[in-house]
Design a protein around this motif. Structure first.
Motif, mmCIF file in Angstrom:
data_model
loop_
_atom_site.group_PDB
_atom_site.id
_atom_site.type_symbol
_atom_site.label_atom_id
_atom_site.label_comp_id
_atom_site.label_asym_id
_atom_site.label_seq_id
_atom_site.Cartn_x
_atom_site.Cartn_y
_atom_site.Cartn_z
ATOM 1 N N VAL A 297 42.930 22.261 45.599
ATOM 2 C CA VAL A 297 42.393 23.634 45.618
ATOM 3 C C VAL A 297 43.412 24.579 46.253
ATOM 4 N N ALA A 298 43.990 24.156 47.378
ATOM 5 C CA ALA A 298 44.909 25.033 48.112
ATOM 6 C C ALA A 298 46.138 25.377 47.275
ATOM 7 N N ILE A 299 46.670 24.391 46.572
ATOM 8 C CA ILE A 299 47.846 24.646 45.725
ATOM 9 C C ILE A 299 47.485 25.627 44.618
ATOM 10 N N ALA A 300 46.368 25.375 43.961
ATOM 11 C CA ALA A 300 45.969 26.227 42.831
ATOM 12 C C ALA A 300 45.649 27.647 43.296
ATOM 13 N N VAL A 301 44.946 27.773 44.413
ATOM 14 C CA VAL A 301 44.622 29.114 44.922
ATOM 15 C C VAL A 301 45.898 29.842 45.337
ATOM 16 N N PHE A 302 46.816 29.120 45.978
ATOM 17 C CA PHE A 302 48.071 29.755 46.389
ATOM 18 C C PHE A 302 48.805 30.326 45.176
ATOM 19 N N GLU A 303 48.898 29.554 44.107
ATOM 20 C CA GLU A 303 49.609 30.021 42.905
ATOM 21 C C GLU A 303 48.908 31.236 42.290
ATOM 22 N N ALA A 304 47.590 31.203 42.254
ATOM 23 C CA ALA A 304 46.842 32.318 41.675
ATOM 24 C C ALA A 304 46.966 33.564 42.551
ATOM 25 N N GLU A 305 46.932 33.351 43.851
ATOM 26 C CA GLU A 305 47.068 34.445 44.815
ATOM 27 C C GLU A 305 48.457 35.078 44.694
ATOM 28 N N MET A 306 49.491 34.243 44.583
ATOM 29 C CA MET A 306 50.860 34.759 44.435
ATOM 30 C C MET A 306 50.991 35.572 43.154
ATOM 31 N N ASN A 307 50.350 35.123 42.096
ATOM 32 C CA ASN A 307 50.440 35.872 40.843
ATOM 33 C C ASN A 307 49.818 37.257 40.986
ATOM 34 N N VAL A 308 48.772 37.366 41.774
ATOM 35 C CA VAL A 308 48.164 38.685 42.021
ATOM 36 C C VAL A 308 49.142 39.541 42.825
ATOM 37 N N VAL A 309 49.706 38.973 43.880
ATOM 38 C CA VAL A 309 50.668 39.719 44.714
ATOM 39 C C VAL A 309 51.851 40.184 43.864
ATOM 40 N N MET A 310 52.341 39.303 42.993
ATOM 41 C CA MET A 310 53.546 39.605 42.220
ATOM 42 C C MET A 310 53.292 40.537 41.034
ATOM 43 N N ARG B 9 39.799 40.042 43.315
ATOM 44 C CA ARG B 9 38.726 39.432 44.085
ATOM 45 C C ARG B 9 38.743 37.939 43.755
ATOM 46 N N ILE B 10 38.795 37.123 44.787
ATOM 47 C CA ILE B 10 38.723 35.680 44.599
ATOM 48 C C ILE B 10 37.349 35.208 45.061
ATOM 49 N N THR B 11 36.632 34.559 44.163
ATOM 50 C CA THR B 11 35.303 34.042 44.492
ATOM 51 C C THR B 11 35.348 32.522 44.517
ATOM 52 N N ASP C 229 39.770 37.272 39.768
ATOM 53 C CA ASP C 229 39.515 38.365 38.824
ATOM 54 C C ASP C 229 40.373 39.551 39.255
ATOM 55 N N ASP C 230 41.421 39.853 38.490
ATOM 56 C CA ASP C 230 42.309 40.922 38.940
ATOM 57 C C ASP C 230 42.259 42.171 38.090
ATOM 58 N N VAL C 231 42.684 43.270 38.726
ATOM 59 C CA VAL C 231 42.931 44.534 38.043
ATOM 60 C C VAL C 231 44.445 44.640 37.968
ATOM 61 N N GLY C 232 44.964 44.752 36.762
ATOM 62 C CA GLY C 232 46.414 44.755 36.638
ATOM 63 C C GLY C 232 46.846 44.923 35.198
ATOM 64 N N PRO C 233 48.109 44.594 34.925
ATOM 65 C CA PRO C 233 48.679 44.836 33.600
ATOM 66 C C PRO C 233 48.183 43.889 32.525
ATOM 67 N N GLY D 27 43.324 43.625 33.038
ATOM 68 C CA GLY D 27 43.386 42.596 34.074
ATOM 69 C C GLY D 27 43.289 41.189 33.519
ATOM 70 N N THR D 28 43.293 40.262 34.460
ATOM 71 C CA THR D 28 43.338 38.844 34.116
ATOM 72 C C THR D 28 42.277 38.112 34.926
ATOM 73 N N ARG D 29 41.646 37.131 34.294
ATOM 74 C CA ARG D 29 40.691 36.268 34.991
ATOM 75 C C ARG D 29 41.151 34.828 34.869
ATOM 76 N N VAL D 30 41.327 34.199 35.994
ATOM 77 C CA VAL D 30 41.656 32.779 36.019
ATOM 78 C C VAL D 30 40.489 32.066 36.688
#
Ligand SMILES: Nc1ncnc2c1ncn2[C@@H]1O[C@H](COP(=O)(O)OP(=O)(O)OP(=O)(O)O)[C@@H](O)[C@H]1O
Ligand SMILES: [Mg+2]
Length: 142
Positions: free
Chosen positions: A44-57, A63-65, A78-82, A132-135
């Protein structure tokens, strides 16, 4: 396992490299307290980290639920983005649109999304350009 079923929500802000990794660290500690197996927590931690980094980048914010029960852990990012114009391409190992600045910080190997899928038992991604993107992913407890 001390829990029956519960939910937590976290916010991630785009371009916040200083705060990057905060949510995955927090989730890791939370899952530890609840009593999930080390292997489950790690995936979980690895996957969340990668998803979180993609939002930052790449995104503006997200919002992570996190939904937990004894069966496992379910995550929605669930992000707001390009958005992502071609998900099939984005999912390829080594594909990256990271900037030079991001690469200097050690990101941009193009392994984040494949890494999320590899660590999850269920994985889905949907995206709309200019919106936006939803993972979503699920890690089963073991
Ligand atoms: N949330 C998102 N919003 C917009 N584009 C994204 C998002 N997540 C990923 N992408 C696009 O998909 C590409 C591949 O993402 P992936 O996480 O696999 O690699 P990366 O972020 O470029 O590099 P790494 O994760 O290895 O540091 C990104 O370069 C970017 O173009
Ligand atoms: Mg990435």
């Amino acid at each position: 396992m001390t829990t029956t079923k519960f939910r937590r929500e976290f916010d991630v802000v785009g371009d916040d490299f200083a705060g990057a990794g905060r949510v995955s660290t927090e989730i890791k500690a939370l899952l530890k307290r609840v009593g999930y197996a080390e292997q489950t927590i790690r995936r979980v931690a690895i996957a969340v980290f990668e998803a979180e980094m993609n939002v930052v980048m790449y995104a503006r914010r997200a919002r992570i639920t996190l939904d937990m029960d004894p069966e496992g852990v379910r995550i929605l990012v669930d992000d707001v983005g390009p958005g992502i114009p071609d998900i099939e391409v984005a999912m390829q190992e080594g594909y990256s649109t990271a900037t030079d600045r991001m690469r200097q910080m050690g990101f941009g190997a193009g392994m984040g999304l494949p890494n999320i899928r590899r660590n999850a038992d269920e994985f889905a991604i949907e995206s709309e350009v200019n919106s936006g993107t939803r993972v979503r992913f699920v890690v089963h407890a073991r």
